[in-house]
Design an enzyme around this catalytic site. Structure first.
Site, short mmCIF file in Angstrom:
data_model
loop_
_atom_site.label_atom_id
_atom_site.label_comp_id
_atom_site.label_asym_id
_atom_site.label_seq_id
_atom_site.Cartn_x
_atom_site.Cartn_y
_atom_site.Cartn_z
N GLU A 155 0.81 -1.21 0.00
CA GLU A 155 0.00 0.00 0.00
C GLU A 155 0.85 1.26 0.00
OE1 GLU A 155 -3.64 1.83 2.76
OE2 GLU A 155 -2.48 0.12 3.45
N GLU A 256 -12.67 2.32 4.91
CA GLU A 256 -11.64 2.56 5.91
C GLU A 256 -11.66 4.04 6.28
OE1 GLU A 256 -7.21 0.74 6.61
OE2 GLU A 256 -7.39 2.26 5.06
#
Length: 279
Positions: A155, A256
């Site tokens: 990520e 998220e």
């Protein structure tokens, strides 16, 4: 198109935080979600007692929720840490000790996406030394993920919240994905495309989608600024998710974002009920 055409899961490490961890799968299910994701929940324990793992598995099963995404040990998250795998010494050792624990737990609950945060730069350590250590540890994680039929995710974060994290663009993260796949020959490393982090970096999100949708193993979203629910900021998330679909992405979209204790009735009215259930 729109949100109703996507497949969403909810991150129970950042949402439903008004509840104890073991109560959050049931809360997610009550809100209509059948799939959840989470960060590594034991901040100081890369190798927790079996009873803790069993209790989490029972909570997921009892709620009828499937865990679809899990982080490897990443240090204090939320907090100042952004991963452990590139940090020489004790933190790297803790990451290695955690790898097989995560893989075995993922196998036991059918989780097939495992996220490995790269870690911050360290004063006095050559970045090339950290990158070599990172590749070694990511290859270890990729092999463990492959053993249980999972994808290893890598990520990019944002420079505002994570200024010492070296992967601050889609391109930088995908370069690491390529290095891992070359090192292992497995091809099971993929990009975790977080539209919130990239937007905070001022990225051209549509261009990143066009360039990297085919390399993307998972997507996460929050609006910006503020990291709130879609519609609370200025990021055109619905349009961008449509662009992802048009570019061929068919995977899940993880929620998220932060909501404080506002995850009770009506908190997810922005999202059609049909998009909250696996299909």
């Amino acid at each position: 198109m729109g949100y109703a055409d996507q497949r969403f899961d909810v991150n129970i490490s950042i949402l439903f935080t008004e509840l104890p961890l073991l109560d959050r799968p049931a809360a997610a299910a009550a809100a209509g979600f059948t799939e959840v994701e989470m960060w590594w929940p034991w901040i100081d324990a890369p190798t927790p007692e079996r009873a803790g793992l069993d209790a989490l598995r029972t909570a997921l099963d009892s709620a009828g929720t499937r865990l679809v995404g899990l982080n490897f040990y990443s240090g204090r998250l939320p907090g100042p840490d952004r991963g452990a795998l590139s940090l020489p010494g004790a933190e790297s050792d803790r990451f290695r000790a955690n790898v097989e624990v995560v893989a075995d737990f993922a196998a036991s609950v059918g989780c097939t996406a495992l996220n490995a945060l790269y870690g911050n730069r360290v004063d006095g350590v050559d970045p090339r030394t950290q990158d070599a250590l990172a590749l070694e540890n990511l290859a270890l994680a990729a092999r463990a993920a492959d053993r249980v039929g999972a994808t290893l995710l890598i990520e990019a974060l944002n420079k505002v919240e994570s200024p010492r994290y070296p992967l601050l663009s889609a391109e930088a993260a995908v370069e690491v994905v390529d290095r891992v796949n070359t090192a292992t020959g497995l091809g099971n490393a993929a990009f975790l495309l977080d539209l919130y982090h990239l937007s905070m970096n001022g990225a051209d999100l549509s261009a990143d989608i066009r360039a990297y949708a085919s390399r993307t193993g998972h997507v996460q979203i929050a609006d910006a600024p503020g990291r709130g629910a879609p519609g609370t900021g200025t990021v055109p998330l619905e349009r961008l998710l449509d662009e992802l679909t048009q570019a061929g992405y068919t995977g899940r979209v993880g929620l998220e974002y932060t909501a404080g204790d506002h995850t009770g009735p009506g908190a997810f009215d922005w999202l059609p009920a049909m998009a909250r259930a696996a299909r």
